[in-house]
Design an enzyme around this catalytic site. Structure first.
Site, mmCIF file in Angstrom:
data_model
loop_
_atom_site.group_PDB
_atom_site.id
_atom_site.type_symbol
_atom_site.label_atom_id
_atom_site.label_comp_id
_atom_site.label_asym_id
_atom_site.label_seq_id
_atom_site.Cartn_x
_atom_site.Cartn_y
_atom_site.Cartn_z
ATOM 1 N N TRP A 33 0.840 -1.209 0.000
ATOM 2 C CA TRP A 33 0.000 0.000 0.000
ATOM 3 C C TRP A 33 0.873 1.257 0.000
ATOM 4 C CZ3 TRP A 33 0.401 3.568 3.954
ATOM 5 C CH2 TRP A 33 1.027 3.139 5.142
ATOM 6 N N GLU A 76 7.827 8.377 13.462
ATOM 7 C CA GLU A 76 7.998 7.752 12.140
ATOM 8 C C GLU A 76 8.766 8.662 11.189
ATOM 9 O OE1 GLU A 76 7.212 4.754 11.483
ATOM 10 O OE2 GLU A 76 5.563 4.126 12.757
ATOM 11 N N GLU A 113 9.003 1.594 6.163
ATOM 12 C CA GLU A 113 8.660 2.417 7.321
ATOM 13 C C GLU A 113 8.375 3.868 6.919
ATOM 14 O OE1 GLU A 113 8.368 1.996 10.615
ATOM 15 O OE2 GLU A 113 8.779 -0.147 10.750
ATOM 16 N N HIS A 116 4.810 5.252 6.615
ATOM 17 C CA HIS A 116 3.998 5.505 7.806
ATOM 18 C C HIS A 116 3.988 6.989 8.165
ATOM 19 C CE1 HIS A 116 5.124 1.115 9.068
ATOM 20 N NE2 HIS A 116 4.371 1.165 7.987
ATOM 21 N N GLU A 166 9.681 -2.582 17.575
ATOM 22 C CA GLU A 166 8.693 -2.775 16.507
ATOM 23 C C GLU A 166 7.371 -3.294 17.079
ATOM 24 O OE1 GLU A 166 8.739 -1.858 13.500
ATOM 25 O OE2 GLU A 166 10.787 -1.764 12.786
ATOM 26 N N THR A 169 5.618 -0.402 18.872
ATOM 27 C CA THR A 169 4.997 0.491 17.897
ATOM 28 C C THR A 169 3.728 -0.128 17.324
ATOM 29 O OG1 THR A 169 7.223 1.241 17.304
ATOM 30 C CG2 THR A 169 5.438 1.885 15.845
ATOM 31 N N ASP A 198 2.249 -3.630 9.281
ATOM 32 C CA ASP A 198 3.637 -3.494 8.826
ATOM 33 C C ASP A 198 4.604 -3.666 9.997
ATOM 34 O OD1 ASP A 198 2.777 -2.964 6.271
ATOM 35 O OD2 ASP A 198 3.371 -0.856 6.254
ATOM 36 N N GLU A 199 4.290 -3.004 11.106
ATOM 37 C CA GLU A 199 5.173 -3.061 12.276
ATOM 38 C C GLU A 199 5.283 -4.492 12.808
ATOM 39 O OE1 GLU A 199 6.854 -0.590 12.735
ATOM 40 O OE2 GLU A 199 5.764 1.273 12.575
ATOM 41 N N HIS A 202 7.698 -6.448 10.674
ATOM 42 C CA HIS A 202 9.073 -6.048 10.968
ATOM 43 C C HIS A 202 9.530 -6.622 12.312
ATOM 44 C CE1 HIS A 202 8.217 -2.333 8.238
ATOM 45 N NE2 HIS A 202 8.356 -3.442 7.565
#
Length: 331
Positions: A33, A76, A113, A116, A166, A169, A198-199, A202
């Site tokens: 995305w 971020e 990252e 974000h 991560e 977050t 996403d976090e 990671h």
């Protein structure tokens, strides 16, 4: 020197796995995305109406919510600092360019990252609920001030830090998204939820790095883990400040705000540690030297100790007024 040599050897030994790590834990640029997927389309004839709807949906979110959103976004946005820090870690050789797997990972991770901060920044700007100039001053300060997370150039300590951070977050973004959705803001709720996804990916990657290091150098990895927890895992934006302030003042007030809102608390810190202890299966690790055995004992007992401390903690009840979020953010 001996410790550094061992760490470098381990990083070199694991480097051949980086491509598979990237396939497992990162998403190709063409498939992932992008911020524009969530924001009003500036090329559309309905752009102004869409912005007006975004602003209307943002009215019921409350003061502490906006402060937390701002601090999450600024954190971020400081990615240039994080990338430059990781590129200097032992075993990550950016001078080799794409021939070095670890530097390839850092660049690709940073690129993911970076989205974000982009999407949160644009959303905050369009919402009309915050003072963007004060936010931009804070962001510039944060990048200019740099940061010190207590890891030096040690890859073991840096990967413990990223494994922990991560997930922290992820917890924060997920809860912010849940709160937005509960207030009827489906767009922001979806945005924060997908960032949290996403976090999590990671986090899974970095904890896998540590798991692999435990196989190669169990005592060294255990000692590094214990050392990081003794220092405490500081947040990457712990030097946060507003205009005219000293470093760290804004971060302390933001932390109180996030705890009051229930976005990220002392209990979450303890739970993350317990999850890492369990995933890395500390109790089953063999071939530890005497010092590392003591470190393992410390780590296994630490969650219970931190829980007792957190139960005695008291948060300031007075709400701090930030320059980022003034009267237009308060309902």
């Amino acid at each position: 020197m001996v410790i550094k040599n061992i760490r470098l050897e381990v990083m070199q030994a694991l480097e051949h796995k980086v491509d598979s790590f990237m396939e497992s834990f990162l998403v190709p640029v063409e498939k992932i995305w992008q911020p524009s997927d969530f924001l009003p389309d500036s090329e559309s004839d309905t752009f102004l109406q869409d912005v007006e709807q975004l602003r209307e949906e943002s009215k019921d979110l409350g003061y502490d919510f906006w402060v937390t959103m701002v601090a999450d976004m600024i954190t971020e946005e400081a990615l240039p600092t994080y990338e430059s820090w990781l590129m200097d870690v032992e075993g990550i050789n950016q001078q080799e360019g794409k021939n070095n797997g670890w530097s390839k990972w850092v660049r690709a991770w940073t690129a993911e990252e970076n989205r974000h901060g982009d999407v949160l920044n644009k959303y905050l700007y369009l919402s009309g609920r915050v003072n963007m100039r004060e936010i931009e001053i804070t962001t510039q300060h944060l990048i200019s001030d740099g940061f010190d997370i207590g890891t030096d150039r040690d890859p073991y300590k840096n990967f413990v830090y990223t494994s922990f951070q991560e997930l922290a977050t992820q917890v924060s973004h997920k809860r912010v998204g849940q709160m937005a959705k509960k207030k009827g803001n489906a767009l922001l709720g979806k945005m924060c939820t997908i960032i949290a996804g996403d976090e999590m990916r990671h986090h899974l990657a970095y904890r896998e790095f540590v798991k692999n290091i435990f196989v190669e150098d169990p005592s060294g990895m255990m000692l590094a883990f214990a050392d990081m927890m003794k220092k405490k895992i500081v947040m990457p934006a712990h030097f946060l400040r507003e205009s005219g302030e000293s470093m760290g003042v804004a971060f302390e007030n933001f932390s109180n705000c996030a705890q009051r809102l229930g976005v990220y608390t002392a209990n979450d810190y303890v739970e993350i540690l317990a999850k890492l202890n369990k995933f890395w299966d500390l109790e089953s690790i063999r071939s530890l030297n005497e010092e590392a055995e003591k470190a393992r004992d410390y780590l296994l007992k630490l969650p219970a100790r931190l829980t007792r401390i957190s139960e005695r903690m008291k948060l300031p009840e007075d709400e701090f007024t930030f320059k980022w979020v003034q009267a237009n953010g308060r309902l």
